[in-house]
Design a protein around this motif. Structure first.
Motif, short mmCIF file in Angstrom:
data_model
loop_
_atom_site.label_atom_id
_atom_site.label_comp_id
_atom_site.label_asym_id
_atom_site.label_seq_id
_atom_site.Cartn_x
_atom_site.Cartn_y
_atom_site.Cartn_z
N UNK A 1 0.81 -1.21 0.00
CA UNK A 1 0.00 0.00 0.00
C UNK A 1 0.85 1.27 0.00
N UNK A 2 1.89 1.30 -0.84
CA UNK A 2 2.69 2.50 -0.98
C UNK A 2 3.73 2.72 0.09
N UNK A 3 3.93 1.77 0.99
CA UNK A 3 4.94 1.90 2.04
C UNK A 3 5.90 0.72 1.99
N UNK A 4 7.15 0.97 2.35
CA UNK A 4 8.18 -0.07 2.39
C UNK A 4 8.36 -0.51 3.84
N UNK A 5 8.15 -1.79 4.10
CA UNK A 5 8.26 -2.34 5.45
C UNK A 5 9.57 -3.10 5.59
N UNK A 6 10.25 -2.92 6.72
CA UNK A 6 11.43 -3.72 7.05
C UNK A 6 11.23 -4.27 8.46
N UNK A 7 11.69 -5.50 8.66
CA UNK A 7 11.51 -6.14 9.97
C UNK A 7 12.59 -7.18 10.17
N UNK A 8 13.01 -7.35 11.42
CA UNK A 8 13.96 -8.39 11.77
C UNK A 8 15.35 -8.11 11.27
N UNK A 9 16.06 -9.20 10.90
CA UNK A 9 17.47 -9.08 10.52
C UNK A 9 18.37 -9.09 11.74
N UNK A 10 19.59 -8.61 11.56
CA UNK A 10 20.50 -8.52 12.71
C UNK A 10 21.32 -7.24 12.63
N UNK A 11 21.87 -6.84 13.78
CA UNK A 11 22.66 -5.61 13.85
C UNK A 11 24.14 -5.92 13.63
#
Length: 404
Positions: free
Chosen positions: A271-281
């Motif tokens: 819906x027109x937005x980019x989502x990012x979640x998780x991963x590692x630092x």
């Protein structure tokens, strides 16, 4: 790490407002021809004043005196041409110069230009101001969609490969699909952005002014390509940077950076937005945090944290929702779980879904292998990679709302 985009209609049923023609129906009423306009009168007044003032301010000029007559004679010729040129003739000349393709009505010229393949649009924008304004406007791509000239483009962040010259000379970076390169990866690793034109079946390398971060994600949203995160090519540390490519203008810009650097995270556009979640630092600690990027406003918005850590999770857009599929926690290190989480935008919370990626949890070599995840025909599909090189395993389909 791919972004897929098809040029969509921005406004259903909109009409292209560019239909100028050089041929007009003759007017049955006689209209008087206008020779002098206000602009011509002002120009005449200015030049006359110049002829009177210049002899007073300029120093005496050497002979021959006949040369002094050239200036006023030239000015008088310009005045005569302007005075006796009908204003409607000047309008016709102006219309001709503004035509998209001289000699063609603009609606036909628009059809011709709209059929130019996407890979040539960068050159199209350089021809003239009219073509540049047309090719960078939303109506141009809407018209391409309407006449069936739109193309399916897939963008990938890929490792560049070297193709030897055969005589020990300097290697040259080439596109693997176009040039049949071997799979030898450059060392140190160098990444680039590739575009696959699914309509034409051809690969092309996207020119980048800066090195592409390793393992960066790319997603398409609102006519733009957004490149997020990855590793710095020199330090190999996670980065928070964002780059945005305007596909119509062919221009890159820096976007607002993520609030925290991360890598191997889930990423998708909904819906027109980019989502990012998780991963590692940078410390290899798995993350629960998530955030969303509005490419139009160039702003990040905080989101609730997921219920558990999900390193190397797969970001999927299905059923109008963002999914973080599978992944593993800091302590599990590589043992992928079968549960997933989807973000309910209306409720503002994450909902856990069991079994969305059980093919991964039940993987061949003792469980925990990664799975390929994708969306087709409104359903999310999870395919087991297969441990120990045994090929693909079981397949599971899930509806966008979590139903199987």
């Amino acid at each position: 790490m791919e972004g897929r985009m098809r040029r969509k209609k921005l406004e259903s049923g909109a009409i292209i407002g560019h239909k100028r023609t050089l041929a007009h129906e003759p007017d049955q009423r006689a209209t008087p021809t206008v020779y002098f306009s206000m602009e011509s009168f002002l120009l005449l007044l200015f030049l006359t004043a110049s002829l009177l003032i210049l002899p007073l301010v300029l120093p005496p000029l050497p002979p021959p005196p006949s040369m002094l007559l050239l200036l006023p004679i030239g000015l008088l010729l310009v005045l005569l041409i302007l005075a006796f040129m009908p204003s409607d003739a000047r309008n016709i000349t102006s219309s001709y110069l503004q035509a998209l393709i001289p000699g063609l009505p603009d609606d036909i010229a628009l059809d011709c230009l709209a059929r130019v393949p996407h890979r040539f649009h960068s050159g199209l924008r350089l021809v003239c101001y009219g073509w540049r304004d047309l090719a960078t406007g939303p109506c141009f791509y809407q018209h391409r969609e309407r006449i069936g000239a739109a193309e399916d483009l897939i963008f990938l962040v890929q490792a560049l490969v070297k193709k030897g010259s055969g005589d020990g000379g300097e290697a040259k970076e080439e596109d693997e699909a176009e040039n049949g390169c071997s799979a030898a990866v450059c060392s140190p690793p160098t990444y680039g952005l590739s575009m696959y034109n699914a309509t034409e079946g051809s690969w092309h390398r996207v020119v980048m002014a800066e090195p592409v971060p390793l393992f960066a994600h790319v997603v398409a949203v609102g006519g733009k390509l957004v490149m997020v995160g990855g590793w710095d090519p020199v330090t190999l540390e996670p980065v928070a940077e964002v780059r945005v490519l305007d596909l119509a203008r062919g221009e890159w810009r820096r976007g607002a950076a993520m609030t925290a650097a991360r890598s191997f995270f889930g990423c998708a556009a909904v819906a027109g937005r980019v989502y990012v979640a998780g991963g590692h630092d940078a410390g290899k600690n798995a993350l629960r945090e998530a955030e969303a990027y509005d490419a139009a406003a160039d702003q990040w918005a905080a989101m609730p944290a997921m219920g558990e850590e999900r390193d190397e999770c797969k970001g999927v857009a299905a059923g109008g929702q963002f999914w973080a599929v599978s992944g593993y926690g800091t302590e599990e290190q590589g043992m992928f779980g079968g549960a997933s989480e989807r973000y309910d935008e209306a409720a503002g919370e994450w909902r856990r879904e069991e079994g969305a990626s059980e093919a991964a949890a039940e993987g061949g070599s003792g469980g925990g292998d990664a799975a390929y995840v994708g969306v087709a025909r409104g359903r999310m599909w999870s395919v087991e990679c297969g441990g120990g090189g045994e090929g693909y395993g079981s397949t599971r389909g899930v509806e966008g709302d979590g139903r199987r």
